[in-house]
Design a protein around this motif. Structure first.
Motif, PDB file in Angstrom:
ATOM      1  N   ASN A  61       0.824  -1.222   0.000  1.00  0.00           N
ATOM      2  CA  ASN A  61       0.000   0.000   0.000  1.00  0.00           C
ATOM      3  C   ASN A  61       0.852   1.263   0.000  1.00  0.00           C
ATOM      4  O   ASN A  61       0.423   2.319   0.446  1.00  0.00           O
ATOM      5  CB  ASN A  61      -1.025  -0.005   1.134  1.00  0.00           C
ATOM      6  CG  ASN A  61      -0.401   0.110   2.489  1.00  0.00           C
ATOM      7  OD1 ASN A  61       0.818   0.005   2.622  1.00  0.00           O
ATOM      8  ND2 ASN A  61      -1.209   0.336   3.498  1.00  0.00           N
ATOM      9  N   ARG A  89      -4.627   2.819  -1.823  1.00  0.00           N
ATOM     10  CA  ARG A  89      -4.765   2.840  -0.368  1.00  0.00           C
ATOM     11  C   ARG A  89      -6.207   2.763   0.076  1.00  0.00           C
ATOM     12  O   ARG A  89      -6.514   2.214   1.131  1.00  0.00           O
ATOM     13  CB  ARG A  89      -4.129   4.119   0.194  1.00  0.00           C
ATOM     14  CG  ARG A  89      -2.628   3.997   0.269  1.00  0.00           C
ATOM     15  CD  ARG A  89      -2.040   5.251   0.803  1.00  0.00           C
ATOM     16  NE  ARG A  89      -0.593   5.145   0.856  1.00  0.00           N
ATOM     17  CZ  ARG A  89       0.207   6.186   0.940  1.00  0.00           C
ATOM     18  NH1 ARG A  89      -0.313   7.398   0.969  1.00  0.00           N
ATOM     19  NH2 ARG A  89       1.509   6.032   1.005  1.00  0.00           N
TER      20      ARG A  89
ATOM     21  N   ALA B 413      -2.928   7.214   8.961  1.00  0.00           N
ATOM     22  CA  ALA B 413      -3.649   8.160   8.118  1.00  0.00           C
ATOM     23  C   ALA B 413      -3.412   7.855   6.643  1.00  0.00           C
ATOM     24  O   ALA B 413      -4.350   7.818   5.848  1.00  0.00           O
ATOM     25  CB  ALA B 413      -3.215   9.590   8.449  1.00  0.00           C
ATOM     26  N   SER B 415      -2.544   4.986   5.328  1.00  0.00           N
ATOM     27  CA  SER B 415      -3.092   3.706   4.897  1.00  0.00           C
ATOM     28  C   SER B 415      -4.603   3.779   4.738  1.00  0.00           C
ATOM     29  O   SER B 415      -5.203   2.954   4.063  1.00  0.00           O
ATOM     30  CB  SER B 415      -2.715   2.608   5.879  1.00  0.00           C
ATOM     31  OG  SER B 415      -3.476   2.731   7.050  1.00  0.00           O
ATOM     32  N   LEU B 416      -5.243   4.776   5.368  1.00  0.00           N
ATOM     33  CA  LEU B 416      -6.685   4.930   5.188  1.00  0.00           C
ATOM     34  C   LEU B 416      -7.002   5.734   3.934  1.00  0.00           C
ATOM     35  O   LEU B 416      -8.158   5.922   3.594  1.00  0.00           O
ATOM     36  CB  LEU B 416      -7.301   5.622   6.402  1.00  0.00           C
ATOM     37  CG  LEU B 416      -7.414   4.747   7.650  1.00  0.00           C
ATOM     38  CD1 LEU B 416      -7.754   5.589   8.856  1.00  0.00           C
ATOM     39  CD2 LEU B 416      -8.460   3.674   7.443  1.00  0.00           C
ATOM     40  N   GLY B 417      -5.965   6.226   3.260  1.00  0.00           N
ATOM     41  CA  GLY B 417      -6.187   6.956   2.018  1.00  0.00           C
ATOM     42  C   GLY B 417      -6.375   8.453   2.196  1.00  0.00           C
ATOM     43  O   GLY B 417      -6.738   9.143   1.256  1.00  0.00           O
TER      44      GLY B 417
END
Ligand SMILES: Nc1ncnc2c1ncn2[C@@H]1O[C@H](COP(=O)(O)OP(=O)(O)O)[C@@H](O)[C@H]1O
Ligand SMILES: [Mg+2]
Lengths: 255, 514
Positions: A61, A89, B413, B415-417
């Motif tokens: 990711n 992501r 933060a 990784s949550l996009g």
């Protein structure tokens, strides 16, 4: 073998990693990684500390940048282009060893933040989704509390729920239970098993071999930045091929 | 050998019992805190002695204070007539009350204007200070306050602040609009804006080079002139050689960044506000004023004074330097070398220079750099300097807060996009600022008190009033304790208030129960 491991794995590809290499400065962390993950697959990655397990899944990711080779997630090629990174992501959820909940937000806010700001979902709807997933991880009654008021196991379950609220198609776990007391490990593993049974594509770095036997359809052993061996769990545990795998297994299972 | 039985099983739970009663009482407290050993006892007695001396000395001075007199001589006569040895002349506070608060040149019949502005300040600050209890829509009032307050204090046409506010809102709309454009349109716009910015920047640098030559011409005595001349010529040539490439570079950077949109949106918005303020503000506001005159008697900046000036400087500089400090701290962490470099140089330079030097620069030097006919407001110059000064300190405090955040917060933060702006605003800053509150308040309180330094560049803030017009008047010559005590008191009230508020805020924000 448990029922989860027998679930059908489609032949649709979720992640393709080809010839991927990564360096930290001059240190060659990941060497010629080739890995194809099919949708619905549950992969457990193990290996000695420092072997590059975390780095590998963090490349997926784009928390880490790779320098050579390609990573394709859901058909999207990972490049330095910010747009692709955001797209990937938002489709890949991740749980960390230390949970990394946002301490200044309540449990509910932790779960609704990304759906509201990234997915632009109305607050009301996001809250309903969040409560749905909090119920799934069995802590809806903690929604109004702050992370600091919860036990480690509860926090990790919130972290899982927080990722699920983004409706990811792939979940990455980086040693989700290794910061937990023994009696809390089970509650987190149960949540992960449930997730696996629903057909989520999962990549877990973990040393919980019971979990690997029960849930994984493939176990990957890494050492010194390379994939040394991969196999179905039964074969992997009962009949390891490489000496390094044997040594590793004897160390973690041996006593 | 062992008699002890190691096997043990508990069959009954021990019920919880209340804690032992804590021993209290004044005597016990005193014994523990004041007379716990002989050093402590001696110190207690000594401290008591000094406190009693101080109180005994000061009390008659306060009690005998004269509140009604026209001059220090009259005041002393009253005291002698009453047979008092010592006594304060508080009459100076009554006599010069207006001057202490508003300075000696602010028109008397307009005193209600700054007073009203001050009352509104308290009202406007509420939604920001107690944001957790006040509905968010009240923040609109807070946002409108600076424009209203400017009009009340400086007077002139109400249309000027209104048009400025409209220009700011329009800039926000331009920003949104550019952000929402599709990529190909934005690329076109970026090309146009890039060319414009390139020409503009090259022209600005060209002007700068001219300025260098002008300074070279005006510096130094005949004999020594050659050195500054050579220096400045070298600098000028350097600038001449570099202004066109710099312009092209910046123009290209804007164009190149079109797809991500960051630079185009910001630069277009900046261009928009520049055009509106320079070319539209004057004609539009005077046109509107001709149609509907909304005018108050104008008061020039040099007529501002007293505690009002201290409060103006304090409020404006604190509220500007916190956002600027945040930007500097974030910039210092940036991956982009240019932004990071600018922020580091700015912070390190400003921190290495005493505030008083910056104030002298504001007073004297800035006037050199401005075209002769331009009348660059002195208060504005001082505000710029104090804001730069304290924002550098605040930036460092906030950098400490940012550094204290675990890396996992950024990763979660990401990784949550969440994108950079969202992660910074929603995750990073709330936590970093919370950690930084004590440090920020420390700087803010220091800044507020440092505003009294403007008295050395002949501005008449409360200290300037005391040192100048009051102490040097024939009526109140050499009056000292009364006025400075008053100044200390008014500063103490505000600073103590800020400190209490910050402690309350810290308690409100304490969510990590660790
Ligand atoms: N940011 C970094 N900079 C330099 N070296 C790193 C960094 N992160 C990890 N490493 C090194 O890379 C190797 C692999 O790390 P990691 O992927 O965390 O291993 P694992 O998760 O298998 O324990 C280790 O030797 C570690 O020291
Ligand atoms: Mg690891």
């Amino acid at each position: 073998m448990a029922e989860a491991a027998q679930m059908k794995v489609s032949d649709e590809v979720a992640i393709t990693i080809q010839n991927m290499n990564k360096w930290y400065g001059t240190f060659h962390v990941l060497r010629d990684i080739d890995l194809t993950v099919y949708r619905g697959e549950r992969i457990v990655i193990c290996g000695p500390s420092g072997s590059g397990k975390s780095t590998l899944i963090r490349c997926i990711n784009a928390l880490e940048e790779h320098q050579a080779g390609s990573i394709e997630v859901d058909g999207t090629l990972l490049s330095s282009d910010l747009k692709n990174i955001d797209k990937i992501r938002s489709e890949v959820g991740m749980c960390f060893q230390h949970f990394n909940l946002f301490p200044h937000l309540t449990i509910l806010e932790n779960c609704t933040l990304a759906p509201i700001w990234v997915r632009k979902i109305p607050k009301k709807e996001a809250e309903e989704t969040a409560m749905h997933f909090l119920e799934k991880v069995k802590i809806p009654d903690q929604a109004g509390k702050y992370p600091g008021q919860l036990s480690g196991g509860q926090q990790q379950r919130v972290a899982i729920a927080r990722s699920l609220c983004m409706r990811p198609r792939i979940m990455l776990f980086d040693e989700p239970t290794s910061a937990l007391d023994p009696e809390m490990i089970k509650e987190v593993l149960d949540t992960m098993i449930e997730l696996a049974e629903e057909g989520m594509t999962m990549l877990c770095v973990t040393h919980e071999m019971g979990f690997a036997r029960q849930v994984a359809n493939r176990v990957i052993f890494m050492d010194a930045g390379q994939i040394v061996e991969q196999n179905e769990p039964e074969a992997f545990f009962n009949n390891p091929q490489s000496d390094r795998t044997k040594l590793f297994l004897s160390q973690i299972l041996g006593h | 050998m062992t008699d002890t039985n190691v096997s043990f099983v508990r069959h009954e739970q021990i019920p919880p019992s209340p804690p032992p009663p804590s021993q209290s009482g004044a005597i016990k407290w005193a014994r523990e805190n004041l007379f716990s050993n002989w050093i402590n006892s001696v110190l207690t007695v000594l401290a008591l002695y000094f406190i009693i001396r101080l109180v005994m000395g000061a009390t008659p001075w306060f009690i005998n204070g004269v509140w009604d007199a026209d001059s220090i001589r009259e005041c002393r006569d009253i005291l002698t007539a009453a047979g008092k040895e010592t006594g304060a002349c508080f009459a100076v506070l009554v006599d010069r009350w207006d001057h202490l608060l508003f300075g000696f040149k602010y028109p008397q019949d307009a005193y209600w204007r700054p007073t009203l502005a001050f009352i509104l300040l308290i009202a406007a600050a509420m939604p920001a200070l107690f944001y957790m209890y006040v509905p968010r829509k009240f923040l609109l009032g807070t946002a409108a306050y600076p424009f209203l307050a400017y009009w009340l204090i400086w007077g002139g046409s109400l249309w000027v602040p209104i048009v400025v506010a409209a220009a700011i809102i329009a800039t926000g709309l331009v920003f949104r609009l550019v952000e929402s454009l599709n990529v190909s349109t934005r690329t076109l716009l970026a090309g146009a804006v890039g060319i414009l910015a390139a020409i503009g920047l090259a022209y600005l640098l060209f002007l700068g080079a001219q300025e260098l030559r002008f300074i070279a011409g005006s510096i130094g005595s005949e004999g020594l002139r050659i050195i500054p001349f050579l220096l400045f010529w070298a600098a000028s040539i350097f600038t001449y050689v570099f202004f066109i490439p710099m312009g092209i570079f910046v123009g290209y950077a804007i164009y190149d960044d079109a797809e991500r949109g960051g630079l185009v949106t910001v630069v277009t918005a900046l261009l928009a506000i520049y055009v509106m303020l320079v070319y539209l503000l004057g004609p539009v506001s005077s046109g509107l004023n001709a149609v509907i005159p909304l005018e108050l008697q104008a008061v020039p900046s040099r007529d501002m004074g007293g505690y009002m000036l201290s409060l103006i400087l304090g409020t404006v500089c604190v509220s500007l330097s916190i956002p600027l400090g945040i930007l500097l701290a974030l910039g210092r962490q940036s991956n982009m070398p240019l932004i990071k470099g600018v922020c580091v140089v700015f912070i390190e330079f400003i921190r290495g220079v005493p505030l008083i030097t910056l104030l002298f620069v504001a007073n004297v030097m800035l006037a050199y750099f401005m075209p002769p006919q331009s009348n660059f407001d002195l208060i504005l110059r001082v505000i710029i300097m104090i804001t730069m000064f304290s924002s550098a300190y605040i930036a460092e405090v906030i950098r400490g807060g940012l550094a204290a955040l675990p890396k996992g917060q950024y990763e979660a933060a990401d990784s949550l996009g969440l994108n950079y702006t969202q992660a910074t605003r929603l995750i990073i800053l709330p936590q970093a600022l919370k950690i930084s509150i004590p440090g920020i308040v420390n700087v803010a309180v220091g800044l507020f008190k440092d505003t009294t330094l403007v008295s050395v560049i002949s501005m008449f803030d409360i200290v300037g009033m005391i040192r100048g017009p009051i102490q040097q008047s024939t009526d109140w010559i050499s009056i000292y304790w009364e006025v400075y005590l008053f100044a200390a008191l008014v500063f103490f009230i505000v600073c103590y208030g800020i400190s209490q508020y910050s402690q309350w805020l810290e308690r409100q924000l304490a969510t990590d129960h660790r």
